[in-house]
Design an enzyme around this catalytic site. Structure first.
Site: not given
Length: 378
Positions: A92, A94-96, A193, A270, A308, A310, A313, A340
């Protein structure tokens, strides 16, 4: 292998399933990117993240520029080598984080001046510096630098931030294109935006398409507006972006958020939620989220989710054992829960891709959401 390509394999209503192809591998869409903020998907080794089915992870420009610094990572061979991840990485801009984590932030046309949340040192983040950092990291998908506004906000504030973000998008494009070998191997995404205003979103999309990007993100959502308002925006925002490019909804989200956004034409996601929840005792399951701190799990021998795949599980790890680990503050509890949750998210994305390919998305979403919400536990 092309530098970057995106092919849609099937559609179902507004939803699409397809594939992004890059030098470091293919990304099946819709895709969920586990967040590796500081060169680590917290509590997991990279091989465990890969085993979950993740095709791509996200790295954070803000955190990595402060520690260990982008220059050091570049010196050590780039982010992929540094953290031992061979597949694509999106970083990303870095703005957020600049807006949300930094003290004494000052915005100007040039960029954002801010104080580090680590030591108070002063920094200036500009579109050019953001592109430089992401180049030093060796990112496969680079995000343009933009200005984020938390919602609700006055229309004039949202419009001013959108217009500045478009000017910064053009500067990001210019700086990225000057990145030499990195620019020849990586992709650049622009960020739409405009808050919850359809006309501002349309104007932003038009500006971005005039500049030209490999993919387009829908930014400025999941910042306080709520799911209903977010979905209302997604009823039009994805369609304002090019059909033949990936659409990435930044920072989203909960499983039901993702299902609704996929139905509205989003391709990439994400969120820190699966890893953060794993560290805090919450497991995502097909029957809703479970709070493993709850005493009712103290003698529950069932797996977190019987469907699941994983290792926990399928390997006989019970809710009772994880409850014990979580209540005892044992680090293994956070590790098993996080693994998980990442598997749950990747299995959800695989199910969404299959449903779209089978033209069965509406039925799948109805079944999934009915079960997920009906027995949700706190």
């Amino acid at each position: 292998m092309p530098r970057f390509s995106f092919h849609i394999h099937a559609t179902d209503g507004r939803a699409r399933t397809g594939e992004i192809t890059m030098a470091r591998g293919s990304i099946r869409t819709p895709a969920f990117m586990p967040v590796g903020t500081a060169a680590t998907v917290k509590a997991l080794r990279t091989r465990e993240v890969e085993a979950s089915g993740a095709d791509i992870i996200l790295g954070n420009t803000y955190h990595l520029m402060l520690r260990p610094t982008a220059e050091r990572i570049e010196k050590l061979g780039g982010l992929h080598k540094f953290m031992g991840w061979t597949k694509p990485i999106l970083t990303d801009s870095g703005g957020y984080q600049v807006m949300s984590l930094s003290a004494l932030t000052k915005r100007s046309e040039d960029g954002v001046s801010f104080a580090s949340h680590l030591d108070g040192s002063r920094h200036l983040m500009t579109p050019e510096r953001s592109m430089e950092i992401q180049r030093l990291l060796g990112s496969d998908i680079v995000m343009a630098f933009d200005e984020l506004v938390a919602l609700p906000a006055p229309r004039e504030t949202v419009e001013a931030a959108m217009q500045r973000s478009m000017r910064w998008a053009r500067r990001s494009r210019t700086a990225f294109d000057q990145g030499g070998e990195h620019a020849e191997k990586s992709a650049l995404f622009g960020i739409q935006q405009g808050g919850l205003d359809e006309r501002l979103r349309a104007a932003s999309a038009s500006h971005l398409q005039d500049i030209g990007f490999d993919g387009y993100a829908i930014g400025g959502l999941a910042v306080g507006e709520g799911q209903q308002a977010m979905f209302a925006c997604l009823d039009y925002a994805p369609a304002q972006l090019p059909e033949n490019a990936p659409r990435y909804l930044m920072g989203v989200g909960k499983p039901d958020d993702i299902v609704g956004a996929v139905q509205r034409g989003v391709d990439m996601f994400d969120c820190v939620l699966p890893t953060r929840s794993g560290r805090n005792g919450q497991a995502f399951t097909r029957d809703g989220p479970l709070n493993l701190r709850n005493a009712r799990f103290a003698e529950d021998l069932a797996p977190l989710d019987a469907a699941c795949g994983c290792p926990s599980c399928t390997g006989g790890v019970s809710r009772a054992y994880i409850h014990h680990l979580v209540k005892s503050g044992e680090m293994l509890g956070a590790m098993l829960m996080t693994e998980h949750n990442i598997w749950f998210y990747q299995e959800l994305m695989a199910a969404l891709r299959s449903a779209i390919a089978a033209h069965d998305l509406t039925a799948f979403a109805t079944r999934f959401l009915a079960r997920y919400k009906a027995r949700a536990a706190s």
